[in-house]
Design an enzyme around this catalytic site. Structure first.
Site, PDB file in Angstrom:
ATOM      1  N   GLY A 110       2.555  -5.874   0.551  1.00 30.05           N
ATOM      2  CA  GLY A 110       1.819  -4.979   1.435  1.00 30.05           C
ATOM      3  C   GLY A 110       1.825  -5.413   2.887  1.00 30.05           C
ATOM      4  O   GLY A 110       0.974  -4.999   3.671  1.00 30.05           O
ATOM      5  N   GLY A 112       4.573  -5.025   4.921  1.00 31.35           N
ATOM      6  CA  GLY A 112       5.618  -4.322   5.663  1.00 31.35           C
ATOM      7  C   GLY A 112       6.961  -5.025   5.647  1.00 31.35           C
ATOM      8  O   GLY A 112       7.754  -4.856   6.576  1.00 31.35           O
ATOM      9  N   ASP A 171       4.864   1.330   9.504  1.00 32.22           N
ATOM     10  CA  ASP A 171       5.394  -0.031   9.381  1.00 32.22           C
ATOM     11  C   ASP A 171       6.653  -0.238  10.211  1.00 32.22           C
ATOM     12  O   ASP A 171       6.799  -1.251  10.899  1.00 32.22           O
ATOM     13  CB  ASP A 171       5.675  -0.355   7.911  1.00 32.22           C
ATOM     14  CG  ASP A 171       4.392  -0.555   7.106  1.00 32.22           C
ATOM     15  OD1 ASP A 171       3.323  -0.617   7.727  1.00 32.22           O
ATOM     16  OD2 ASP A 171       4.474  -0.633   5.868  1.00 32.22           O
TER      17      ASP A 171
END
Length: 351
Positions: A110, A112, A171
């Site tokens: 999580g 990116g 992201d």
């Protein structure tokens, strides 16, 4: 070619004469390769290069990737390899070449990492092709021009689409441009911070199913529509206030401390609301209890249900305290990374 304190992807790209397009994931000890002539033959009818990956193109890429041998524990890498293959053939074409990847970003946590991968490979390939940085004479790390960053970001987003299907674009944009971004109603706003914000990222190493977590929030919303609507409204208010605090000026220790205290309160409130949504986890709660003993504010990041936790490290916090916190968290089996949020994004180096 993205470089950031404790969070980086570095790509070494070069042409070769062995007739292969090769991707080496150095940290994992994996190498994937395809005969360039075979790529030319398989993609010839699709009209590459293309700025978007058509269903027909994705079908060809999928068939090429399915032929590869992935370790069972690394099968999730296949979507990233697919993104690489699309970006390489679309930007470089079928010229033989080798790409070597090294990274200190945890994968699938999580943070990116897939976006950093897509931004880095896009930048490296565009630079190699001469589409960006063609007139560069500078040695060492440097930042591209705005229009070149925009081009990299567009290609990276296409790679993210292959990996995630319908990404928001947050992201890859923050990986490209750096600093911080506010995302609301499908609009991205780049925030200007008066300075970097120190954070401790704790990777619980607990895998999470994003789709299942999202479905769980949706089901809870259906059962308690009024209460959940209030939760979402509160989250929106916190996000707006957070963006204002981040962009506020702080020139001395007193104003910096006051700013960080506001950030701590907003993080604590946000974490409470995330718990109301049902996306916390026992591992996350362990991190929260540990950091709270040192009067530090923490919140989950990403989808929750495991993954990573952010802890604000105040500017005047002694390093001895940070070391103690890290020691306790690592004793629980977690991985800790000290980072600066709001730092530089994509940088390129020619050697």
């Amino acid at each position: 070619m993205r470089r950031e304190k404790q969070r980086k992807f570095v790509f070494l790209c070069l042409y070769n004469d062995d007739g292969l397009v090769e991707l080496e994931l150095k940290d994992l000890g994996l190498v994937f390769s395809w005969p360039s002539q075979r790529l030319r033959e398989m993609f010839s009818e699709l009209g590459l290069p293309s700025k978007t990956c058509s269903p027909e193109c994705l079908k060809v890429i999928t068939s090429l990737v399915e032929e590869l041998s992935f370790p069972e524990a690394k099968i999730g890498l296949s979507s990233g390899v697919s993104a690489f293959l699309y970006l390489y053939t679309s930007i470089i074409g079928y010229r033989p070449g080798k790409v070597r990847v090294t990274s200190d970003l945890p994968l699938g946590s999580g943070l990116g990492s897939s976006a950093s991968f897509c931004v880095s490979v896009s930048a490296a390939l565009l630079a190699l092709s001469g589409a960006v940085c063609a007139d560069n004479q500078q040695k060492g790390w440097f930042v591209m021009r705005e229009n070149e960053l925009e081009l990299v970001n567009k290609w990276a987003f296409q790679g993210e689409r292959i990996i995630h299907g319908k990404p928001s674009g947050i992201d890859n944009t923050v990986s490209t441009f750096g600093s911080m971004i506010m995302f609301r109603l499908s609009e991205l706003t780049r925030l200007k911070s008066s300075g970097p914000i120190r954070m401790l990222i704790t990777n619980t190493k607990v895998g999470r199913n994003t789709k299942a977590l999202v479905a769980g929030v949706s089901e809870r919303t259906q059962r308690h529509p009024d209460a959940m609507a209030a939760v979402f409204t509160a989250v929106d208010s916190i996000s707006k206030e957070l963006s204002d605090v981040i962009q506020s000026a702080a020139h001395d220790d007193v104003s910096i401390t006051a700013k960080e205290e506001k950030l701590e309160e907003l993080m604590e409130m946000n974490q409470g609301l995330l718990q109301c949504m049902g996306v916390s986890h026992a591992s996350i709660e362990t991190v929260l209890r540990t950091t709270l003993r040192y009067k530090l504010a923490s919140k989950l990041t990403g989808a929750g249900g495991g993954g990573c936790v952010l802890t604000l490290l105040p500017t005047l916090l002694p390093s001895t305290i940070v070391d103690k916190v890290i020691s306790e968290l690592e004793a629980c089996g977690f991985q800790c990374l000290k980072v600066e949020v709001g730092g530089k994004g994509l940088e390129v180096c020619f050697t």
